[in-house]
Motif scaffolding. Structure first.
Motif, PDB file in Angstrom:
ATOM      1  N   ASP A   1       0.833  -1.202   0.000  1.00  0.00           N
ATOM      2  CA  ASP A   1       0.000   0.000   0.000  1.00  0.00           C
ATOM      3  C   ASP A   1       0.867   1.251   0.000  1.00  0.00           C
ATOM      4  O   ASP A   1       1.460   1.592   1.030  1.00  0.00           O
ATOM      5  N   PRO A   2       0.952   1.978  -1.118  1.00  0.00           N
ATOM      6  CA  PRO A   2       1.780   3.178  -1.130  1.00  0.00           C
ATOM      7  C   PRO A   2       1.169   4.294  -0.288  1.00  0.00           C
ATOM      8  O   PRO A   2       1.871   5.191   0.161  1.00  0.00           O
ATOM      9  N   GLU A   3      -0.156   4.231  -0.076  1.00  0.00           N
ATOM     10  CA  GLU A   3      -0.826   5.337   0.612  1.00  0.00           C
ATOM     11  C   GLU A   3      -0.684   5.265   2.128  1.00  0.00           C
ATOM     12  O   GLU A   3      -1.233   6.094   2.833  1.00  0.00           O
ATOM     13  N   ALA A   4       0.032   4.239   2.638  1.00  0.00           N
ATOM     14  CA  ALA A   4       0.160   4.047   4.086  1.00  0.00           C
ATOM     15  C   ALA A   4      -1.241   3.946   4.696  1.00  0.00           C
ATOM     16  O   ALA A   4      -2.056   3.191   4.195  1.00  0.00           O
ATOM     17  N   ALA A   5      -1.528   4.751   5.715  1.00  0.00           N
ATOM     18  CA  ALA A   5      -2.860   4.781   6.348  1.00  0.00           C
ATOM     19  C   ALA A   5      -3.363   3.410   6.716  1.00  0.00           C
ATOM     20  O   ALA A   5      -4.299   2.926   6.089  1.00  0.00           O
ATOM     21  N   PRO A   6      -2.859   2.722   7.713  1.00  0.00           N
ATOM     22  CA  PRO A   6      -1.786   3.183   8.573  1.00  0.00           C
ATOM     23  C   PRO A   6      -0.438   2.745   8.007  1.00  0.00           C
ATOM     24  O   PRO A   6      -0.394   1.906   7.124  1.00  0.00           O
ATOM     25  N   GLY A   7       0.635   3.307   8.568  1.00  0.00           N
ATOM     26  CA  GLY A   7       1.959   2.833   8.188  1.00  0.00           C
ATOM     27  C   GLY A   7       2.873   3.967   7.796  1.00  0.00           C
ATOM     28  O   GLY A   7       2.462   5.120   7.714  1.00  0.00           O
ATOM     29  N   PRO A   8       4.143   3.626   7.518  1.00  0.00           N
ATOM     30  CA  PRO A   8       5.125   4.641   7.151  1.00  0.00           C
ATOM     31  C   PRO A   8       4.873   5.189   5.748  1.00  0.00           C
ATOM     32  O   PRO A   8       4.301   4.499   4.912  1.00  0.00           O
ATOM     33  N   LYS A   9       5.276   6.431   5.531  1.00  0.00           N
ATOM     34  CA  LYS A   9       4.912   7.112   4.286  1.00  0.00           C
ATOM     35  C   LYS A   9       6.003   7.054   3.217  1.00  0.00           C
ATOM     36  O   LYS A   9       6.037   7.893   2.321  1.00  0.00           O
ATOM     37  N   ASP A  10       6.873   6.062   3.287  1.00  0.00           N
ATOM     38  CA  ASP A  10       7.935   5.912   2.285  1.00  0.00           C
ATOM     39  C   ASP A  10       7.381   5.762   0.875  1.00  0.00           C
ATOM     40  O   ASP A  10       8.041   6.087  -0.102  1.00  0.00           O
ATOM     41  N   GLY A  11       6.157   5.214   0.768  1.00  0.00           N
ATOM     42  CA  GLY A  11       5.636   4.838  -0.546  1.00  0.00           C
ATOM     43  C   GLY A  11       4.856   5.924  -1.261  1.00  0.00           C
ATOM     44  O   GLY A  11       4.394   5.711  -2.377  1.00  0.00           O
ATOM     45  N   LEU A  12       4.706   7.088  -0.632  1.00  0.00           N
ATOM     46  CA  LEU A  12       3.862   8.125  -1.255  1.00  0.00           C
ATOM     47  C   LEU A  12       4.379   8.560  -2.615  1.00  0.00           C
ATOM     48  O   LEU A  12       3.619   9.036  -3.447  1.00  0.00           O
ATOM     49  N   HIS A  13       5.706   8.383  -2.859  1.00  0.00           N
ATOM     50  CA  HIS A  13       6.255   8.822  -4.139  1.00  0.00           C
ATOM     51  C   HIS A  13       5.672   8.053  -5.323  1.00  0.00           C
ATOM     52  O   HIS A  13       5.756   8.497  -6.455  1.00  0.00           O
ATOM     53  N   PHE A  14       5.047   6.886  -5.058  1.00  0.00           N
ATOM     54  CA  PHE A  14       4.444   6.136  -6.161  1.00  0.00           C
ATOM     55  C   PHE A  14       3.332   6.922  -6.839  1.00  0.00           C
ATOM     56  O   PHE A  14       3.093   6.758  -8.030  1.00  0.00           O
ATOM     57  N   PHE A  15       2.650   7.770  -6.069  1.00  0.00           N
ATOM     58  CA  PHE A  15       1.598   8.589  -6.683  1.00  0.00           C
ATOM     59  C   PHE A  15       2.223   9.662  -7.571  1.00  0.00           C
ATOM     60  O   PHE A  15       1.693   9.985  -8.628  1.00  0.00           O
ATOM     61  N   ASP A  16       3.355  10.238  -7.126  1.00  0.00           N
ATOM     62  CA  ASP A  16       4.055  11.210  -7.971  1.00  0.00           C
ATOM     63  C   ASP A  16       4.564  10.517  -9.238  1.00  0.00           C
ATOM     64  O   ASP A  16       4.508  11.083 -10.330  1.00  0.00           O
ATOM     65  N   ASP A  17       5.057   9.265  -9.077  1.00  0.00           N
ATOM     66  CA  ASP A  17       5.512   8.503 -10.247  1.00  0.00           C
ATOM     67  C   ASP A  17       4.365   8.321 -11.238  1.00  0.00           C
ATOM     68  O   ASP A  17       4.561   8.400 -12.451  1.00  0.00           O
ATOM     69  N   PHE A  18       3.151   8.068 -10.704  1.00  0.00           N
ATOM     70  CA  PHE A  18       1.981   7.861 -11.557  1.00  0.00           C
ATOM     71  C   PHE A  18       1.693   9.130 -12.357  1.00  0.00           C
ATOM     72  O   PHE A  18       1.435   9.078 -13.564  1.00  0.00           O
ATOM     73  N   LEU A  19       1.773  10.293 -11.697  1.00  0.00           N
ATOM     74  CA  LEU A  19       1.537  11.550 -12.413  1.00  0.00           C
ATOM     75  C   LEU A  19       2.581  11.777 -13.498  1.00  0.00           C
ATOM     76  O   LEU A  19       2.250  12.213 -14.604  1.00  0.00           O
ATOM     77  N   GLU A  20       3.848  11.451 -13.175  1.00  0.00           N
ATOM     78  CA  GLU A  20       4.912  11.617 -14.170  1.00  0.00           C
ATOM     79  C   GLU A  20       4.743  10.644 -15.331  1.00  0.00           C
ATOM     80  O   GLU A  20       5.029  10.980 -16.481  1.00  0.00           O
ATOM     81  N   LEU A  21       4.258   9.446 -15.009  1.00  0.00           N
ATOM     82  CA  LEU A  21       4.000   8.447 -16.055  1.00  0.00           C
ATOM     83  C   LEU A  21       2.948   8.978 -17.036  1.00  0.00           C
ATOM     84  O   LEU A  21       3.093   8.865 -18.254  1.00  0.00           O
ATOM     85  N   MET A  22       1.907   9.600 -16.484  1.00  0.00           N
ATOM     86  CA  MET A  22       0.847  10.157 -17.343  1.00  0.00           C
ATOM     87  C   MET A  22       1.385  11.328 -18.157  1.00  0.00           C
ATOM     88  O   MET A  22       1.107  11.456 -19.351  1.00  0.00           O
ATOM     89  N   GLU A  23       2.175  12.208 -17.487  1.00  0.00           N
ATOM     90  CA  GLU A  23       2.724  13.373 -18.192  1.00  0.00           C
ATOM     91  C   GLU A  23       3.644  12.947 -19.326  1.00  0.00           C
ATOM     92  O   GLU A  23       3.563  13.481 -20.442  1.00  0.00           O
ATOM     93  N   ALA A  24       4.516  11.966 -19.056  1.00  0.00           N
ATOM     94  CA  ALA A  24       5.447  11.495 -20.091  1.00  0.00           C
ATOM     95  C   ALA A  24       4.680  10.894 -21.259  1.00  0.00           C
ATOM     96  O   ALA A  24       5.052  11.068 -22.422  1.00  0.00           O
ATOM     97  N   ASN A  25       3.576  10.203 -20.951  1.00  0.00           N
ATOM     98  CA  ASN A  25       2.776   9.587 -22.005  1.00  0.00           C
ATOM     99  C   ASN A  25       2.092  10.639 -22.877  1.00  0.00           C
ATOM    100  O   ASN A  25       2.031  10.509 -24.098  1.00  0.00           O
ATOM    101  N   ILE A  26       1.596  11.707 -22.220  1.00  0.00           N
ATOM    102  CA  ILE A  26       0.949  12.794 -22.971  1.00  0.00           C
ATOM    103  C   ILE A  26       1.982  13.474 -23.876  1.00  0.00           C
ATOM    104  O   ILE A  26       1.729  13.720 -25.062  1.00  0.00           O
ATOM    105  N   ALA A  27       3.173  13.740 -23.318  1.00  0.00           N
ATOM    106  CA  ALA A  27       4.224  14.397 -24.106  1.00  0.00           C
ATOM    107  C   ALA A  27       4.634  13.534 -25.293  1.00  0.00           C
ATOM    108  O   ALA A  27       4.849  14.037 -26.403  1.00  0.00           O
ATOM    109  N   ARG A  28       4.706  12.205 -25.073  1.00  0.00           N
ATOM    110  CA  ARG A  28       5.135  11.314 -26.158  1.00  0.00           C
ATOM    111  C   ARG A  28       4.085  11.265 -27.268  1.00  0.00           C
ATOM    112  O   ARG A  28       4.413  11.261 -28.445  1.00  0.00           O
ATOM    113  N   ARG A  29       2.819  11.260 -26.867  1.00  0.00           N
ATOM    114  CA  ARG A  29       1.757  11.241 -27.879  1.00  0.00           C
ATOM    115  C   ARG A  29       1.780  12.505 -28.735  1.00  0.00           C
ATOM    116  O   ARG A  29       1.486  12.471 -29.921  1.00  0.00           O
TER     117      ARG A  29
END
Lengths: 360, 170
Positions: A328-356
């Motif tokens: 679970d990247p969202e923690a709740a409960p738990g440590p927040k080390d994984g929150l960057h996965f959501f930022d990765d998801f946004l970058e994945l979408m942005e890179a895909n839009i730019a490539r298209r």
């Protein structure tokens, strides 16, 4: 009142009743986190399960309005050691006992949960029941119990609903999502539409999202044939981020076998290593699937491995913008080390839009 | 006024994402060569090569290119030495640099590569794209797009030479 936790193999754990006083049966799951009982109890990933907390004291902070991960709870029972049953915490609305009575969920306290943990760790997952007596009839009943595999159908939303914002368009396929998942997307301004687990690809194509998130959920991925078909049909078209049960669904859609740990331990202290940088993250985990590092992964590329077991717990698709993690990247409960996965998801979408935009 | 626009974690994550995208876009890595433009581009290329090795267990050739002789703002009298041999023939080259600005450095690098052989394909990965192109050149993999004014400067610092990983906007 004395009541009993009866395991499939005949072992009996006595305890005292709290919460609702109905009899119940389900698959026993161990949760090892010291904190986070409200989030765990309201997490739909535990649908139809008897949730036992290995940490011996629970209930000290009551139940508050901010930490719900779903509106209700879909678990069958709560098993704990000592119950503080307090609501003196600054934002508590009610005690754990009051909450369980209101939700009609039976509880069992003063159980030796450390012994229970060791027993399950040794003999693997098993069915269990909470009963007033532990006679032969009760033992027969638990042995005869057939576990349903429609848990996702029980908790996935019946109708699509929006969670509007002003950023990227994201479709969330709801297999039993946690509210914090939507909170994290909202923080990143995603304009979200949550759709049921059996949504056909044509509906998703109509929404034309920038990306798709497949949530965690309860039960087995093999039961989700419709979701697997949808993933097969859309994975060439959209960036996908999958979590937990979604991880298993995407793996099956790409014809890679998913394995299940015999001992379902849900926790907030899983150590995973990112292969590419050798960085270690501590994350929470509420699902039991993994890919074997000894078997070929086909079109998938292993990206995260569990430090203690070498299980492959994260992958990317070799040729498509798809990645999945089985924690679970969202923690709740738990440590927040994984929150960057959501930022990765946004970058994945942005890179895909730019490539298209570049390709013509 | 100096402002840090990318810290160590930001650079790490951008390189990780670029690496995944390179794998995604180059089906099979057998034909791949990573070419880093000296100075900072060479370190970035090395790091991308290490990441692919960690992930796939195979070593991808990483070579460095000094484009000074090919620049259009230097006297043309200097002799141009070919730095890459004919092993680049038929290969997929990923050219790596730190900042993409006017595109003139990349033009020089393309000339240097073409003098050495005939690759199958060249794609471009940059850590920062700051705009203001003067040549028809575009990146395939971008760490971060930073819109800038002409009078600003972007300074990429890397631990290999600057003791710290960060990107500064002046």
């Amino acid at each position: 009142m004395k009541r009993y936790l009866i395991l499939e193999d005949g072992t009996v754990f006595p305890g005292d009743a709290f919460g609702a006083t109905t009899n119940t049966t389900g698959v026993l799951t161990i949760y090892t986190g010291a904190t986070g009982y409200q989030e765990a109890i309201t997490n739909y990933a535990f649908t139809g399960q008897i949730l036992a907390f290995a940490y011996p004291q629970q209930g000290a902070t009551g139940i508050n309005r901010d930490d719900y991960e779903a509106i209700g709870s879909a678990i069958k029972a709560v098993v704990i050691g000592e119950n503080y049953d307090l609501k003196t915490n600054w934002h508590a609305q009610m005690t754990l006992n009051e909450f369980l009575i209101e939700q009609r969920i039976p509880g069992l306290m003063n159980v030796d949960t450390r012994r229970l943990y060791r027993h399950i760790a040794k003999f693997g997952n098993m069915k269990a029941s909470i009963m007033d007596t532990h006679d032969e009839h009760a033992h027969d009943q638990i042995k005869a119990l057939v576990v349903a595999n429609n848990q996702v159908n029980q908790v996935s939303t019946k109708q699509p609903y929006p969670s509007p914002n002003i950023g990227k368009n994201v479709v969330v396929i709801d297999l039993g999502l946690k509210n914090t998942l939507l909170r994290e997307l909202s923080k990143r301004q995603c304009n979200v539409t949550v759709v049921p687990y059996d949504t056909p690809s044509s509906v998703i194509n109509t929404l034309a999202p920038d990306g798709i998130l497949i949530s965690n959920g309860p039960g087995k991925p093999e039961a989700l044939a419709k979701t697997i078909d949808t993933v097969k049909a859309i994975q060439n078209r959209y960036p996908i981020f999958a979590i937990g049960l979604g991880f298993a669904v995407v793996a099956l859609a790409n014809k890679v076998a998913v394995k299940t740990r015999p001992f379902a331990r849900h926790r907030i202290n899983l150590a995973v290593q990112e292969k590419i940088t050798q960085d270690t993250n501590i994350v929470s985990q509420n699902s039991v699937f993994y890919l074997s590092d000894e078997e070929p992964l086909g079109d998938l590329l292993g990206t995260y491995v569990a430090v203690n077991t070498n299980d492959v717990l994260g992958f990317r698709h070799r040729y498509l913008p798809i990645y999945a993690i089985n924690f679970d990247p969202e923690a709740a409960p738990g440590p927040k080390d994984g929150l960057h996965f959501f930022d990765d998801f946004l970058e994945l979408m942005e890179a895909n839009i730019a490539r298209r935009k570049r390709e013509f | 006024m100096a402002k840090v626009i990318m810290d160590q974690t930001g650079i790490q994550r951008a390189l990780t994402r670029i690496t995944y995208e390179i794998i995604e876009q180059n089906r099979g890595l057998t034909n791949l060569i990573i070419v880093g433009i000296r100075t900072r581009g060479a370190y970035l290329a090395t790091r991308i090569g290490q990441r692919i090795e960690q992930l796939e267990g195979t070593k991808i050739p990483v070579v460095f290119l000094d484009v000074t002789d090919y620049r259009d703002d230097r006297p043309a009298s200097r002799t141009k030495t070919t730095q890459l041999d004919d092993k680049i023939n038929g290969k997929n080259i990923v050219l790596v640099d730190d900042v993409l600005y006017t595109g003139r450095t990349i033009r020089a690098a393309l000339d240097a590569i073409m003098d050495s052989g005939r690759p199958q394909k060249i794609s471009l990965a940059v850590l920062i794209d700051r705009g203001h192109r003067e040549l028809p050149i575009r990146p395939d993999f971008v760490g971060k797009n930073i819109p800038t004014a002409h009078d600003e400067t972007i300074n990429v610092q890397m631990t290999e030479v600057d003791q710290v990983d960060q990107v500064i906007l002046n």
